[in-house]
Design a protein around this motif. Structure first.
Motif, PDB file in Angstrom:
ATOM      1  N   LYS A  56       0.858  -1.178   0.000  1.00 25.36           N
ATOM      2  CA  LYS A  56       0.000   0.000   0.000  1.00 25.36           C
ATOM      3  C   LYS A  56       0.892   1.225   0.000  1.00 25.36           C
ATOM      4  CE  LYS A  56      -4.059  -1.983   2.271  1.00 25.36           C
ATOM      5  NZ  LYS A  56      -4.954  -1.933   3.449  1.00 25.36           N
ATOM      6  N   TYR A  57       0.512   2.228  -0.810  1.00 21.67           N
ATOM      7  CA  TYR A  57       1.406   3.381  -1.009  1.00 21.67           C
ATOM      8  C   TYR A  57       0.634   4.682  -0.904  1.00 21.67           C
ATOM      9  CZ  TYR A  57       5.149   6.185  -3.101  1.00 21.67           C
ATOM     10  OH  TYR A  57       6.133   7.115  -3.322  1.00 21.67           O
ATOM     11  N   ARG A  58       1.254   5.649  -0.202  1.00 23.41           N
ATOM     12  CA  ARG A  58       0.678   6.986  -0.103  1.00 23.41           C
ATOM     13  C   ARG A  58       1.439   7.902  -1.054  1.00 23.41           C
ATOM     14  NH1 ARG A  58      -1.831   9.945   4.139  1.00 23.41           N
ATOM     15  NH2 ARG A  58      -1.312   8.330   5.651  1.00 23.41           N
ATOM     16  N   ASP A  59       0.724   8.516  -2.012  1.00 20.22           N
ATOM     17  CA  ASP A  59       1.402   9.386  -2.963  1.00 20.22           C
ATOM     18  C   ASP A  59       1.587  10.787  -2.381  1.00 20.22           C
ATOM     19  OD1 ASP A  59      -1.031  10.736  -3.222  1.00 20.22           O
ATOM     20  OD2 ASP A  59      -1.560   9.759  -5.102  1.00 20.22           O
ATOM     21  N   ALA A  60       2.137  11.700  -3.169  1.00 16.29           N
ATOM     22  CA  ALA A  60       2.456  13.044  -2.683  1.00 16.29           C
ATOM     23  C   ALA A  60       1.208  13.828  -2.295  1.00 16.29           C
ATOM     24  CB  ALA A  60       3.238  13.806  -3.755  1.00 16.29           C
ATOM     25  N   ASP A  61       0.049  13.437  -2.835  1.00 15.44           N
ATOM     26  CA  ASP A  61      -1.211  14.110  -2.497  1.00 15.44           C
ATOM     27  C   ASP A  61      -1.914  13.470  -1.304  1.00 15.44           C
ATOM     28  OD1 ASP A  61      -0.979  15.937  -4.609  1.00 15.44           O
ATOM     29  OD2 ASP A  61      -1.809  14.493  -6.034  1.00 15.44           O
ATOM     30  N   GLY A  62      -1.299  12.443  -0.726  1.00 14.55           N
ATOM     31  CA  GLY A  62      -1.888  11.789   0.438  1.00 14.55           C
ATOM     32  C   GLY A  62      -2.841  10.657   0.105  1.00 14.55           C
ATOM     33  N   SER A 176       3.568  11.536   4.097  1.00 18.33           N
ATOM     34  CA  SER A 176       3.283  12.326   2.895  1.00 18.33           C
ATOM     35  C   SER A 176       4.467  13.170   2.435  1.00 18.33           C
ATOM     36  CB  SER A 176       2.089  13.246   3.141  1.00 18.33           C
ATOM     37  OG  SER A 176       2.328  14.084   4.252  1.00 18.33           O
ATOM     38  N   GLY A 177       5.534  13.227   3.224  1.00 17.62           N
ATOM     39  CA  GLY A 177       6.690  14.034   2.843  1.00 17.62           C
ATOM     40  C   GLY A 177       7.593  14.270   4.039  1.00 17.62           C
ATOM     41  N   ASN A 178       8.762  14.854   3.794  1.00 18.15           N
ATOM     42  CA  ASN A 178       9.669  15.123   4.909  1.00 18.15           C
ATOM     43  C   ASN A 178       9.211  16.345   5.704  1.00 18.15           C
ATOM     44  OD1 ASN A 178      10.604  17.489   3.553  1.00 18.15           O
ATOM     45  ND2 ASN A 178      12.073  16.253   2.402  1.00 18.15           N
ATOM     46  N   ARG A 179       9.883  16.622   6.805  1.00 17.73           N
ATOM     47  CA  ARG A 179       9.463  17.695   7.724  1.00 17.73           C
ATOM     48  C   ARG A 179       9.444  19.046   7.024  1.00 17.73           C
ATOM     49  NH1 ARG A 179       9.307  17.781  13.288  1.00 17.73           N
ATOM     50  NH2 ARG A 179       9.207  19.847  14.221  1.00 17.73           N
ATOM     51  N   GLU A 180      10.489  19.323   6.231  1.00 16.54           N
ATOM     52  CA  GLU A 180      10.572  20.627   5.571  1.00 16.54           C
ATOM     53  C   GLU A 180       9.403  20.837   4.603  1.00 16.54           C
ATOM     54  OE1 GLU A 180      13.072  18.496   5.852  1.00 16.54           O
ATOM     55  OE2 GLU A 180      14.305  19.578   7.318  1.00 16.54           O
ATOM     56  N   ASP A 181       9.065  19.791   3.853  1.00 15.67           N
ATOM     57  CA  ASP A 181       7.938  19.890   2.914  1.00 15.67           C
ATOM     58  C   ASP A 181       6.630  20.156   3.652  1.00 15.67           C
ATOM     59  OD1 ASP A 181       9.602  19.445   0.787  1.00 15.67           O
ATOM     60  OD2 ASP A 181       9.184  17.305   0.658  1.00 15.67           O
ATOM     61  N   GLU A 184       6.439  23.705   4.996  1.00 16.25           N
ATOM     62  CA  GLU A 184       6.212  24.656   3.902  1.00 16.25           C
ATOM     63  C   GLU A 184       4.738  24.698   3.504  1.00 16.25           C
ATOM     64  OE1 GLU A 184       7.813  25.544  -0.665  1.00 16.25           O
ATOM     65  OE2 GLU A 184       8.666  23.909   0.523  1.00 16.25           O
ATOM     66  N   LYS A 185       4.069  23.544   3.538  1.00 15.72           N
ATOM     67  CA  LYS A 185       2.645  23.497   3.191  1.00 15.72           C
ATOM     68  C   LYS A 185       1.823  24.346   4.164  1.00 15.72           C
ATOM     69  CE  LYS A 185       2.867  18.888   1.111  1.00 15.72           C
ATOM     70  NZ  LYS A 185       2.506  17.455   1.269  1.00 15.72           N
ATOM     71  N   VAL A 186       2.169  24.281   5.455  1.00 11.61           N
ATOM     72  CA  VAL A 186       1.458  25.076   6.460  1.00 11.61           C
ATOM     73  C   VAL A 186       1.717  26.565   6.253  1.00 11.61           C
ATOM     74  CG1 VAL A 186       1.313  25.617   8.919  1.00 11.61           C
ATOM     75  CG2 VAL A 186       1.399  23.241   8.175  1.00 11.61           C
ATOM     76  N   GLU A 187       2.972  26.908   6.062  1.00 19.95           N
ATOM     77  CA  GLU A 187       3.338  28.319   5.910  1.00 19.95           C
ATOM     78  C   GLU A 187       2.735  28.926   4.648  1.00 19.95           C
ATOM     79  OE1 GLU A 187       7.535  27.901   6.108  1.00 19.95           O
ATOM     80  OE2 GLU A 187       7.622  28.078   8.304  1.00 19.95           O
ATOM     81  N   ASN A 188       2.597  28.127   3.594  1.00 19.05           N
ATOM     82  CA  ASN A 188       1.967  28.625   2.364  1.00 19.05           C
ATOM     83  C   ASN A 188       0.490  28.944   2.568  1.00 19.05           C
ATOM     84  OD1 ASN A 188       4.324  28.426   0.916  1.00 19.05           O
ATOM     85  ND2 ASN A 188       3.854  26.429   0.022  1.00 19.05           N
TER      86      ASN A 188
END
Length: 245
Positions: A56-62, A176-181, A184-188
């Motif tokens: 089972k795989y989670r893509d970049a969009d969750g 869904s991604g590393n900590r930095e990513d 960045e999603k929150v700050e955007n």
């Protein structure tokens, strides 16, 4: 024809015959030279398939989906590549986005965790370190499940998540991604990131399957001891809120 003429003609014919025989004997005959190594014809290059695996795989969009992949690349790095039966195309995947700590070898039925499988493929120190970290997370999850109190329970019902001018503490072990990513999603979206939760934190985001690190665990315990019930939401709920906001 007199005798003299006969002898002259016979001698001329004999000369011609001997000349032709001499030319035939001295003409070189092409023979293969044993000292020359000839390269065999090379077959057309083919990509080697290491394994066919299912997970089972989670893509970049969750989004989570079950994948069956014929692996063609994965001997190094934190990614692997192969033909995806679901997408009918060659795709690139991240080991860390495999869900439920389970990779199944289609041929043998053998089940491994993602980092166990990665270490089998790569055998590197980096892969071994990733395996050790995964084992730590699995042990922490087991400890949480066996604990009598569920101090890390999610807020029920899951709240509506706002981002503008809100403070977020991200536990870190996200699929869904590393900590930095993730930060960045929150700050955007206009939100503010806090390294550890405190009394001003609006949302603590965790992946329930991966648990939280030690600093987060201590910070949450301190909030509860002070009578503050933190708002804890799952990574899935956070991702859905990002999409809808």
């Amino acid at each position: 024809m007199d005798v003299l003429t006969f002898l002259i003609v016979a001698g001329f014919v004999l000369f011609i015959v001997l000349k032709l025989k001499d030319n035939s004997a001295t003409k070189p005959i092409e023979q293969p030279r044993p000292d020359i190594q000839r390269s065999p014809s090379k077959p057309p290059s083919e990509k080697r398939v290491y394994d066919t695996v299912r997970f089972k795989y989670r893509d970049a969009d969750g989004e989570i989906s079950e994948r069956t992949v014929d692996l063609t690349m994965g001997k190094k790095g934190d990614q692997f590549r192969g033909y995806c039966h679901l997408r009918k195309d060659t795709r690139t995947f991240y080991f860390k986005r495999i869900q439920d700590f389970e990779v199944i070898d289609v041929a043998t039925g053998e089940v491994s965790t993602p980092m166990e499988w990665r270490y089998k493929l790569q055998g590197t120190k980096v892969a071994k370190d990733a395996l050790i970290e995964e084992q730590r997370i699995i042990a922490a999850n087991k400890k949480l499940e066996e604990a009598s109190d569920s101090w890390l329970s999610l807020t029920v019902p899951a709240p509506t998540v706002e981002f503008e001018d809100k403070r977020f503490a991200l536990a870190g072990y996200f699929s869904s991604g590393n900590r930095e990513d993730s930060e960045e999603k929150v700050e955007n979206k206009g939100g503010e990131i806090q390294k550890t939760p405190n009394g001003k934190t609006n949302y603590i985001v965790i992946n329930p399957s991966n648990g939280v690190n030690q600093s987060f665990e201590k910070a949450i315990h301190k909030l509860i001891e002070r009578g503050i019930q933190p708002v804890i939401i799952s990574e899935d709920h956070w991702l859905a809120s990002l999409k809808s906001s």
